[in-house]
Enzyme design. Structure first.
Site, PDB file in Angstrom:
ATOM      1  N   HIS A 189      84.893  23.386  93.557  1.00 24.55           N
ATOM      2  CA  HIS A 189      86.137  23.815  93.933  1.00 24.55           C
ATOM      3  C   HIS A 189      86.820  24.410  92.822  1.00 24.55           C
ATOM      4  CE1 HIS A 189      90.080  23.283  94.915  1.00 24.55           C
ATOM      5  NE2 HIS A 189      89.719  23.158  96.170  1.00 24.55           N
TER       6      HIS A 189
ATOM      7  N   GLU B  16      87.288  29.869  99.799  1.00 23.84           N
ATOM      8  CA  GLU B  16      88.665  29.534  99.612  1.00 23.84           C
ATOM      9  C   GLU B  16      89.077  30.657  98.553  1.00 23.84           C
ATOM     10  OE1 GLU B  16      89.631  24.989 100.130  1.00 23.84           O
ATOM     11  OE2 GLU B  16      89.010  25.298  98.196  1.00 23.84           O
TER      12      GLU B  16
HETATM   13  P1  13P Z   1      95.806  23.974 100.326  1.00 22.87           P
HETATM   14  O1  13P Z   1      95.546  23.560 101.649  1.00 22.87           O
HETATM   15  O2  13P Z   1      96.691  22.791  99.501  1.00 22.87           O
HETATM   16  O3  13P Z   1      96.132  25.241 100.034  1.00 22.87           O
HETATM   17  O4  13P Z   1      94.535  23.507  99.431  1.00 22.87           O
HETATM   18  C1  13P Z   1      93.430  24.113  99.687  1.00 22.87           C
HETATM   19  C2  13P Z   1      92.112  23.679  98.991  1.00 22.87           C
HETATM   20  O5  13P Z   1      92.224  23.780  97.860  1.00 22.87           O
HETATM   21  C3  13P Z   1      91.184  22.814  99.748  1.00 22.87           C
HETATM   22  O6  13P Z   1      90.153  22.325  99.165  1.00 22.87           O
END
Ligand code: 13P
Length: 250
Positions: free
Chosen positions: A94, A164
């Site tokens: 992450h 992401e």
């Molecule tokens: P948010 O949905 O708070 O933007 O976070 C995304 C995230 O990092 C999920 O792993």
């Protein structure tokens, strides 16, 4: 049978009490148990894993893992330990962990540890920023290849990739569905070039970054991804339940 969407909640370092964690799990269970098209995954902090594990509406996920199998690694948790308490998915790499020191190399080791234990890594990848020349695609490609390390072709079927983009995490708005679609296709192409099309097609691609019930359906349906990795809204049971309903209605 059609593949199920994965809607995963990354609770991050929330909530602050076991009572609140119980409330979230209980509320979400009510809706998750009724969905037909969704595998709901809850990734709580380790200390709350038992709460989610007894709620049979969820698959249990972890937010991180150590790559070594056992030994003198104070504060760490191994893939076998996670497996032994019922974990199925492990978020690896992450952006917030990469910021705290994870490198593509350690991420690759973690992916290896997770698949080695028979669990499924949710490998997070994403560019810091987008430039008009499209250089971010090269950055993304290198990150994917380096983060997979020497993952064997036979283990690719266990893999889930969560795209992401860093600029959309904790932001005020998510990426557009059209851009999600284009990037998910690019990720599949990178996987296909690396492992062959048959293996690449078995990998589920999730999107993460500022997902809410308002944008969830369009991101999945128009963005053509296999699910979502939800941050803030995953510890807001009312909002998360609406996301589940939106996706189950696709
Ligand atoms: P948010 O949905 O708070 O933007 O976070 C995304 C995230 O990092 C999920 O792993």
């Amino acid at each position: 049978m059609k593949k199920k969407y994965i809607i995963a909640g990354n609770w991050k370092m929330n909530p602050q009490t076991v009572e609140e964690a119980k409330r979230i799990a209980t509320q979400v269970k009510k809706v998750a148990i009724k969905t037909k098209k969704i595998e709901t995954v809850a990734c709580p902090p380790f200390v709350y894993a038992h709460l989610v594990n007894i709620a049979d509406a969820f698959s249990l996920g972890a937010q991180d893992v150590h790559f070594e199998p056992s030994g003198s690694f104070t504060g760490e948790v191994s893939a076998e330990m996670l497996k032994s308490v019922g974990v199925k998915y492990v978020i690896v790499g992450h952006a917030e962990r990469r910021k705290m020191g994870d490198t593509d190399e350690t991420v690759a080791q973690k992916v290896g540890a997770v698949t080695g234990a028979g669990l499924q890594p949710i490998l997070c990848v994403g560019e810091k920023e987008r430039d008009s020349n499209g250089d971010y695609l090269g950055v993304l490609k290198n990150q994917i290849i380096a983060s997979l390390g020497k993952l064997a072709r036979k283990d690719v079927k266990q893999l889930v990739v969560a795209y992401e983009p860093l600029w959309a995490i904790g932001a005020s708005s998510a990426m557009t569905p059209a851009d999600v679609r284009e990037t998910a296709l690019f990720i599949k192409k990178v996987l296909s070039d690396t492992y062959g099309q048959e293996y690449a097609l078995s990998v589920k691609i999730l999107y993460g970054g500022s997902v809410t019930f308002k944008n969830a359906k369009d991101i999945v349906a128009l963005g053509q991804v296999d699910g979502l990795l939800v941050g803030r809204e995953s510890v807001n049971p009312e909002g998360f339940n609406l996301i589940l309903k939106e996706i189950d209605g696709i």
